[in-house]
Design an enzyme around this catalytic site. Structure first.
Site, short mmCIF file in Angstrom:
data_model
loop_
_atom_site.label_atom_id
_atom_site.label_comp_id
_atom_site.label_asym_id
_atom_site.label_seq_id
_atom_site.Cartn_x
_atom_site.Cartn_y
_atom_site.Cartn_z
N GLY A 1 0.78 -0.92 -0.09
CA GLY A 1 -0.07 -0.04 0.08
C GLY A 1 0.93 1.44 -0.19
O GLY A 1 1.93 0.91 -0.01
N SER A 2 -0.08 2.37 0.23
CA SER A 2 0.81 3.59 0.39
C SER A 2 1.53 3.61 1.57
O SER A 2 1.72 3.08 2.70
CB SER A 2 0.15 4.47 0.33
OG SER A 2 -0.76 4.61 1.41
N THR A 3 2.64 4.48 1.63
CA THR A 3 4.00 4.92 2.53
C THR A 3 3.04 6.02 3.69
O THR A 3 3.80 4.92 4.70
CB THR A 3 4.98 5.62 1.84
OG1 THR A 3 5.93 4.95 0.41
CG2 THR A 3 5.68 5.98 2.98
N GLY B 1 1.62 2.33 5.45
CA GLY B 1 3.03 1.88 6.37
C GLY B 1 3.69 2.15 7.02
O GLY B 1 3.67 1.15 8.15
N GLU C 1 5.43 -3.16 1.70
CA GLU C 1 5.70 -3.08 0.12
C GLU C 1 4.71 -1.47 -0.33
O GLU C 1 3.62 -1.66 -0.46
CB GLU C 1 5.27 -3.87 -0.99
CG GLU C 1 6.32 -5.11 -0.96
CD GLU C 1 5.57 -6.24 -1.95
OE1 GLU C 1 5.62 -7.67 -1.33
OE2 GLU C 1 5.94 -5.87 -3.62
N CYS D 1 2.81 0.64 -9.14
CA CYS D 1 3.96 0.94 -7.45
C CYS D 1 5.31 1.03 -8.39
O CYS D 1 5.56 2.02 -8.32
CB CYS D 1 4.16 0.19 -6.71
SG CYS D 1 4.56 -1.10 -7.13
P1 NAD Z 1 -3.47 2.58 0.35
O1 NAD Z 1 -2.02 2.71 1.54
O2 NAD Z 1 -4.25 3.90 0.47
O3 NAD Z 1 -3.95 1.54 1.13
C1 NAD Z 1 -3.49 0.17 1.24
C2 NAD Z 1 -5.08 -1.35 2.16
O4 NAD Z 1 -4.24 -0.56 3.54
C3 NAD Z 1 -6.43 -1.43 1.71
O5 NAD Z 1 -6.37 -2.60 1.94
C4 NAD Z 1 -6.27 0.17 3.09
O6 NAD Z 1 -8.12 -0.33 3.57
C5 NAD Z 1 -5.43 -0.64 4.16
N1 NAD Z 1 -5.10 0.51 5.17
C6 NAD Z 1 -5.77 2.19 5.01
N2 NAD Z 1 -5.60 2.55 6.32
C7 NAD Z 1 -4.90 2.15 7.80
C8 NAD Z 1 -5.25 1.84 8.72
N3 NAD Z 1 -4.82 2.30 9.37
N4 NAD Z 1 -4.92 0.39 9.12
C9 NAD Z 1 -4.77 -0.83 8.75
N5 NAD Z 1 -4.78 -1.00 6.83
C10 NAD Z 1 -5.06 -0.01 6.81
O7 NAD Z 1 -3.01 1.74 -0.84
P2 NAD Z 1 -4.16 2.30 -2.52
O8 NAD Z 1 -4.37 3.26 -2.56
O9 NAD Z 1 -5.22 0.78 -2.27
O10 NAD Z 1 -2.61 1.14 -2.98
C11 NAD Z 1 -2.14 2.65 -3.69
C12 NAD Z 1 -0.55 2.08 -3.20
O11 NAD Z 1 -0.33 0.91 -2.90
C13 NAD Z 1 0.41 3.49 -3.15
O12 NAD Z 1 1.46 3.99 -2.78
C14 NAD Z 1 1.26 1.89 -4.71
O13 NAD Z 1 2.39 2.42 -4.50
C15 NAD Z 1 1.20 1.25 -3.39
N6 NAD Z 1 1.81 -0.19 -4.49
C16 NAD Z 1 2.99 -0.94 -3.58
C17 NAD Z 1 3.72 -2.30 -3.89
C18 NAD Z 1 4.54 -2.35 -4.32
O14 NAD Z 1 5.26 -3.40 -4.21
N7 NAD Z 1 5.68 -1.60 -3.45
C19 NAD Z 1 2.62 -2.94 -5.32
C20 NAD Z 1 1.06 -2.01 -5.32
C21 NAD Z 1 0.97 -0.91 -4.95
#
Ligand code: NAD
Length: 481
Positions: free
Chosen positions: A226-228, A231, A248, A282
């Site tokens: 997910g997003s930084t 993370g 990731e 990503c």
């Molecule tokens: P996001 O961080 O908004 O959400 C990712 C997941 O985290 C979702 O399931 C969301 O519900 C959950 N989440 C959000 N807040 C949370 C919390 N406080 N506690 C627990 N879970 C929580 O990301 P997104 O918008 O779904 O995806 C896009 C991001 O993912 C981009 O930054 C992209 O670069 C990254 N990404 C990275 C990779 C990699 O391999 N490095 C691959 C794909 C996507």
């Protein structure tokens, strides 16, 4: 219209409080179905089930796990159309990208099945002559996989299959934008013979069920893609409860085009790196540095290619990409384009919405090298291109980012290509290719703000297994008192 439940202990169950939320098709705005809206009570049910699932699954002979994962791979392929169609609708994937995801999901399942045969550990030489030391590898227990919206089938699959192969049970918390495909994958794997409780899915929002799952004391490991920003939150929770974690996260990935490389061919390659799935990748090639004197020639070739991309029916094989996931994503792309314009950049093509949530493929020449358009992840179909005077400066600029996920280097000069590969601070560097590459065996992850740890093949297995040292006294060892 269908209402989906969570998938807990082998069946779909509604949320404990009966609440649901809609899942939209980003291409049409239509509601595809409703998903259960998870809260603490659902988290408890999923963890209780996963603990039971873990006891059973981890005690199976490893080759039974291998056999079941191989069946899951076959069953994913047998359910190709069912997964493909939902993926196209729910995530707004073009058919090209959706096909890749379904087939790649089967491939990661087979790779994980193969890892079951490689759960090696060690025997060690000893200081004490009569002692034998053995190191064994054990599953960590219950692993939580929190997945993003952009490749909601294959990224979820990648996060769950390797921990499963190592004997863990997994609970998935898919993105609230794409909950249905995760439930569908769990159903397919159950039909293939995966025992109850081994793979549960809780759908809902991050704060409402993702965070409570991450905090739960009986969850032993967390994988987040997910997003930084997310993370950082998950990292804090994981450290406070001493859980294994693998993160990731985002990227602002450099693509270096060296001046020995044909600019037209480079533009063709860069277009795939920058515009696949509308840049919602990503590893998207977002910062393109072109060695002088080829900057403008390359940028114009890329703009020509971008303007020729077919945007339309997602089920048309010619369609390059579809919509962004929601209006917030469109607004962010518009903000980044505006920041580039304000900084004096030239918009060579695109820069606006095509229709609905579909954004035009956009090529921006000589953006300011600071601010959101250069430093932040855009996650849209925007390629920032700049001419850079020398190879040394290209490497320096590539390394200025806080991110370090992936990079590409287009050159025919192996020495310069490999030099760049060693000096760019990224989790992967691809010589002769753009930055968006994947392989089920390869370690995927990043430096810096792009994450912690690596996923894929044996690298995921290492994260989600504990090493235990077992010693055996084979003779009398002198005692100190
Ligand atoms: P996001 O961080 O908004 O959400 C990712 C997941 O985290 C979702 O399931 C969301 O519900 C959950 N989440 C959000 N807040 C949370 C919390 N406080 N506690 C627990 N879970 C929580 O990301 P997104 O918008 O779904 O995806 C896009 C991001 O993912 C981009 O930054 C992209 O670069 C990254 N990404 C990275 C990779 C990699 O391999 N490095 C691959 C794909 C996507």
């Amino acid at each position: 219209m269908k209402t989906y439940g969570h998938f807990i202990h082998g069946r779909e169950v509604p949320a404990a409080n009966g609440e649901t939320f809609p899942s939209y098709a980003p291409m049409t705005g239509e509601i595809l179905g409703h998903a259960a809206r998870g809260t603490e009570a659902d988290v408890e049910a999923a963890v209780t089930s996963a603990r039971k699932g873990y006891e059973h699954w981890s005690s199976l002979p490893p080759y039974d796990r291998e056999r079941i994962l191989l069946k899951c791979a076959d069953h994913v392929e047998a359910n190709y159309d069912r997964l493909l169609n939902l993926l196209i609708d729910e995530s707004g994937s073009s058919i090209i990208k959706a096909k890749y995801e379904v087939l790649y999901t089967a491939s990661v399942l087979r790779t994980a099945a193969g890892e079951v045969r490689r759960l090696y550990a060690d025997t060690l030489p000893n200081e004490k002559p009569h002692r034998m030391s053995i190191v064994v590898r054990e599953p960590v227990g219950v692993v939580l996989a929190i997945s993003p919206f952009n490749a909601p089938l294959v990224l979820l699959a990648k996060m769950i299959v390797f921990p499963l192969g190592a004997g863990n049970a997994v609970i998935a918390k898919p993105s609230e934008e794409t909950p249905l495909i995760a439930v569908e994958l769990a159903k397919v794997m159950k039909e293939a013979g995966l025992p109850d409780g081994v793979f549960n899915v809780v759908t809902g929002f991050g704060a409402e069920c993702g965070a409570p799952l991450a905090r739960h004391p009986k969850v032993n490991g967390i994988a987040l893609t997910g997003s930084t920003a997310t993370g950082m939150k998950i990292g804090e929770i994981a450290i406070q409860s001493m859980k294994r974690m693998q993160l990731e996260l985002g990227g602002k990935n450099p693509l270096l085009v060296l001046n020995d490389f044909d600019v037209n061919k480079a533009a063709e390659i860069a277009a795939v790196g920058a515009f696949t799935h509308g840049g919602q990748i990503c590893m998207s090639s977002a910062r393109i540095m072109v060695e002088a004197p080829n900057g403008r020639a390359f940028a114009e070739a890329l703009a020509k290619k971008a303007a020729s991309l077919h945007l339309g029916d997602l089920r048309d094989e010619k369609t390059a990409y579809g919509p962004l996931i929601n209006q917030r994503a469109v607004d962010k792309v518009l903000r980044h384009v505006q920041a580039a314009k304000d900084g004096g950049a030239e918009i060579l093509t695109g820069g606006a919405v095509h229709n609905g949530l579909v954004f035009q493929p956009t090529v921006i020449y000589n953006p300011p090298m600071s601010g959101p358009c250069w430093d932040e992840e855009t996650f849209g179909p925007v390629a920032m291109v700049m001419e850079v005077p020398s190879f040394e400066e290209m490497i320096a600029i590539a390394n200025e980012s806080d991110y370090g996920l992936s990079a590409g280097v287009l050159t025919n000069d192996l020495v310069r290509g490999m030099t760049a590969a060693r000096r760019i601070r990224c989790g992967s560097v691809h010589v002769g290719a753009h930055s968006f590459q994947s392989d089920p065996m390869a370690p995927i992850g990043g430096y810096g703000m792009s994450g912690i740890g690596r996923s894929g093949g044996k690298y995921s297995v290492e994260h989600f297994t504990e090493l235990k040292w077992i010693s055996l006294e084979l003779g009398e060892t002198p005692r100190p008192f």
